[in-house]
Design a protein around this motif. Sequence first.
Motif, PDB file in Angstrom:
ATOM      1  N   THR A 117       4.370 -13.088   9.969  1.00 39.63           N
ATOM      2  CA  THR A 117       4.761 -14.345   9.344  1.00 39.63           C
ATOM      3  C   THR A 117       6.075 -14.141   8.603  1.00 39.63           C
ATOM      4  N   ARG A 118       6.752 -15.210   8.334  1.00 43.02           N
ATOM      5  CA  ARG A 118       8.030 -15.136   7.625  1.00 43.02           C
ATOM      6  C   ARG A 118       7.802 -14.640   6.203  1.00 43.02           C
ATOM      7  N   THR A 119       8.584 -13.640   5.801  1.00 43.59           N
ATOM      8  CA  THR A 119       8.421 -13.069   4.468  1.00 43.59           C
ATOM      9  C   THR A 119       9.738 -12.506   3.944  1.00 43.59           C
ATOM     10  N   PHE A 120       9.909 -12.630   2.647  1.00 48.70           N
ATOM     11  CA  PHE A 120      11.100 -12.117   1.958  1.00 48.70           C
ATOM     12  C   PHE A 120      10.834 -10.756   1.325  1.00 48.70           C
ATOM     13  N   LEU A 121       9.560 -10.359   1.305  1.00 49.80           N
ATOM     14  CA  LEU A 121       9.178  -9.156   0.554  1.00 49.80           C
ATOM     15  C   LEU A 121       9.841  -7.863   1.026  1.00 49.80           C
ATOM     16  N   PRO A 122      10.001  -7.608   2.334  1.00 54.17           N
ATOM     17  CA  PRO A 122      10.673  -6.353   2.711  1.00 54.17           C
ATOM     18  C   PRO A 122      12.055  -6.214   2.094  1.00 54.17           C
ATOM     19  N   ILE A 123      12.821  -7.311   2.080  1.00 53.86           N
ATOM     20  CA  ILE A 123      14.150  -7.271   1.464  1.00 53.86           C
ATOM     21  C   ILE A 123      14.034  -6.993  -0.025  1.00 53.86           C
ATOM     22  N   LEU A 124      13.163  -7.738  -0.695  1.00 56.26           N
ATOM     23  CA  LEU A 124      13.034  -7.618  -2.151  1.00 56.26           C
ATOM     24  C   LEU A 124      12.598  -6.221  -2.559  1.00 56.26           C
ATOM     25  N   ILE A 125      11.596  -5.686  -1.885  1.00 53.47           N
ATOM     26  CA  ILE A 125      11.071  -4.366  -2.251  1.00 53.47           C
ATOM     27  C   ILE A 125      12.096  -3.282  -1.947  1.00 53.47           C
ATOM     28  N   PHE A 126      12.757  -3.373  -0.804  1.00 54.77           N
ATOM     29  CA  PHE A 126      13.776  -2.373  -0.461  1.00 54.77           C
ATOM     30  C   PHE A 126      14.909  -2.370  -1.485  1.00 54.77           C
ATOM     31  N   VAL A 127      15.424  -3.547  -1.822  1.00 57.53           N
ATOM     32  CA  VAL A 127      16.517  -3.635  -2.792  1.00 57.53           C
ATOM     33  C   VAL A 127      16.057  -3.162  -4.168  1.00 57.53           C
ATOM     34  N   LEU A 147      13.730  -0.938  -4.886  1.00 61.33           N
ATOM     35  CA  LEU A 147      13.634   0.524  -4.875  1.00 61.33           C
ATOM     36  C   LEU A 147      15.012   1.169  -4.910  1.00 61.33           C
ATOM     37  N   GLN A 148      15.939   0.640  -4.140  1.00 60.53           N
ATOM     38  CA  GLN A 148      17.298   1.174  -4.135  1.00 60.53           C
ATOM     39  C   GLN A 148      17.943   1.051  -5.516  1.00 60.53           C
ATOM     40  N   CYS A 149      17.698  -0.045  -6.194  1.00 66.83           N
ATOM     41  CA  CYS A 149      18.281  -0.244  -7.530  1.00 66.83           C
ATOM     42  C   CYS A 149      17.596   0.640  -8.567  1.00 66.83           C
ATOM     43  N   THR A 150      16.318   0.929  -8.357  1.00 66.67           N
ATOM     44  CA  THR A 150      15.564   1.750  -9.313  1.00 66.67           C
ATOM     45  C   THR A 150      15.915   3.224  -9.189  1.00 66.67           C
ATOM     46  N   TRP A 151      16.089   3.704  -7.953  1.00 70.84           N
ATOM     47  CA  TRP A 151      16.345   5.129  -7.725  1.00 70.84           C
ATOM     48  C   TRP A 151      17.838   5.405  -7.923  1.00 70.84           C
ATOM     49  N   SER A 152      18.215   5.605  -9.159  1.00 70.74           N
ATOM     50  CA  SER A 152      19.634   5.707  -9.527  1.00 70.74           C
ATOM     51  C   SER A 152      20.329   6.935  -8.941  1.00 70.74           C
ATOM     52  N   ASN A 153      19.559   7.969  -8.561  1.00 75.64           N
ATOM     53  CA  ASN A 153      20.207   9.154  -7.999  1.00 75.64           C
ATOM     54  C   ASN A 153      20.729   8.912  -6.584  1.00 75.64           C
ATOM     55  N   THR A 154      20.488   7.724  -6.039  1.00 81.39           N
ATOM     56  CA  THR A 154      21.067   7.379  -4.739  1.00 81.39           C
ATOM     57  C   THR A 154      22.288   6.476  -4.879  1.00 81.39           C
ATOM     58  N   HIS A 155      22.622   6.066  -6.094  1.00 85.07           N
ATOM     59  CA  HIS A 155      23.688   5.079  -6.272  1.00 85.07           C
ATOM     60  C   HIS A 155      25.073   5.612  -5.920  1.00 85.07           C
ATOM     61  N   TYR A 187       8.858   2.443   3.110  1.00 84.26           N
ATOM     62  CA  TYR A 187       7.906   1.999   2.086  1.00 84.26           C
ATOM     63  C   TYR A 187       7.888   0.477   2.024  1.00 84.26           C
ATOM     64  N   ALA A 188       9.079  -0.128   2.021  1.00 84.23           N
ATOM     65  CA  ALA A 188       9.191  -1.584   1.905  1.00 84.23           C
ATOM     66  C   ALA A 188       8.519  -2.287   3.081  1.00 84.23           C
ATOM     67  N   ILE A 189       8.723  -1.767   4.297  1.00 85.25           N
ATOM     68  CA  ILE A 189       8.120  -2.395   5.478  1.00 85.25           C
ATOM     69  C   ILE A 189       6.598  -2.330   5.402  1.00 85.25           C
ATOM     70  N   ILE A 190       6.070  -1.152   5.079  1.00 79.85           N
ATOM     71  CA  ILE A 190       4.620  -0.939   5.144  1.00 79.85           C
ATOM     72  C   ILE A 190       3.886  -1.720   4.063  1.00 79.85           C
ATOM     73  N   VAL A 191       4.336  -1.639   2.803  1.00 74.18           N
ATOM     74  CA  VAL A 191       3.595  -2.317   1.732  1.00 74.18           C
ATOM     75  C   VAL A 191       3.779  -3.828   1.781  1.00 74.18           C
ATOM     76  N   THR A 204       6.350  -1.440 -12.822  1.00 76.86           N
ATOM     77  CA  THR A 204       6.509   0.019 -12.810  1.00 76.86           C
ATOM     78  C   THR A 204       7.949   0.401 -12.515  1.00 76.86           C
ATOM     79  N   ASN A 205       8.543  -0.256 -11.526  1.00 78.40           N
ATOM     80  CA  ASN A 205       9.927   0.037 -11.160  1.00 78.40           C
ATOM     81  C   ASN A 205      10.901  -0.384 -12.251  1.00 78.40           C
ATOM     82  N   ILE A 206      10.660  -1.526 -12.852  1.00 74.56           N
ATOM     83  CA  ILE A 206      11.560  -2.001 -13.911  1.00 74.56           C
ATOM     84  C   ILE A 206      11.517  -1.062 -15.110  1.00 74.56           C
ATOM     85  N   VAL A 207      10.298  -0.694 -15.533  1.00 79.86           N
ATOM     86  CA  VAL A 207      10.165   0.207 -16.689  1.00 79.86           C
ATOM     87  C   VAL A 207      10.774   1.568 -16.391  1.00 79.86           C
TER      88      VAL A 207
END
Length: 325
Positions: free
Chosen positions: A87-97, A99-107, A291-295, A317-320
């Motif tokens: 079904t149509r969903t925005f969640l893969p984009i949201l979760i991927f972005v 996680l990327q924003c949270t994991w600062s060692n990849t920036h 991770y984003a695709i599966i969850v 959890t990610n924000i904190v």
Amino acid sequence: MRLSLKNIITPSIPLAILSIISCFSLWVFTYIKSAFSGHPTVFLEQGNYQWGFLNNVGISNLISIAFTLANAFLLTQLNNKFTIIRTRTFLPILIFVLLQCTWSNTHLADVSDITVTLFLLSLFYFLDMYRNPMGVELAYMGCLLIGIGCILINNLIMVVPIIWIGFGMFQSLSLRTFLASVFGILTPMIFYVVGAYYFLPDITFDQLFNFSYNIDFDLNHYTLRSLTYIGLMTLTFLICIVGLYSNSRADATHTRVKLNFLLLLFISVSSFALFFVHTHVGFLPIIALLYAIIVSHPFTLKQNDFYSIVFIVFTLTNIVFALSK
């Protein structure tokens, strides 16, 4: 009162844009905090290669943001083409972005961001191999992209045996597809080596590649905060796996095979990042992608209070974690 993720799963365009901007505010916060903390930002290195192409923090951040947005778009196209989530969903984009924003060692890891783009593009070929008579061509093109990624992150070569297992799962494993994958991986490497020796005749093989298979797993490498975060993320993932397989009968057979392949890739790449700490930065964006695709699958399809609460806890959890570093 019933909790619902409907407005997040299929948001309006303004809400979708606001959600992405909110995620990138964590990225901006990390950048500002690093700039004014008095501690210079260090560019991580892998042997003779830096994870960032440029020794400029601002430009590297902008490049990473650009590739994160591009990869989010490709992720949407991947889901739409193969109906991984039916079904149509925005969640893969949201979760991927997120996680990327949270994991600062990849920036600052421009190299790993480019590699995940190549990895994503290769998935378009691999996921199309299910009982496909054009499997040889798809295997070659997919592995050609992986081969280019291996030049950027040498240890990505460890993913290749997992891809061969995927060929078997897609009922496309044969001597021809196997040889096509081998030649696909070798083609960019041959051009890379020949070009390097032509323009830099004094260069050595050790300077061209830095394959490292020495396991350096050490819990002391992780802080208590990081271990807590990893534990919560793992718990969320396990809950989502239960939800995914409890509802798998509703998916088509080819979709279940693709989800199993993506899960196998996630477990494998996560293990590489865990046991080869010195190259874990290169694998993190790929982990975020898988991770984003599966969850997103159970979060989208099992719209009940329990999974809504799990999603809220996951987001908090990610924000904190991002704000506490």
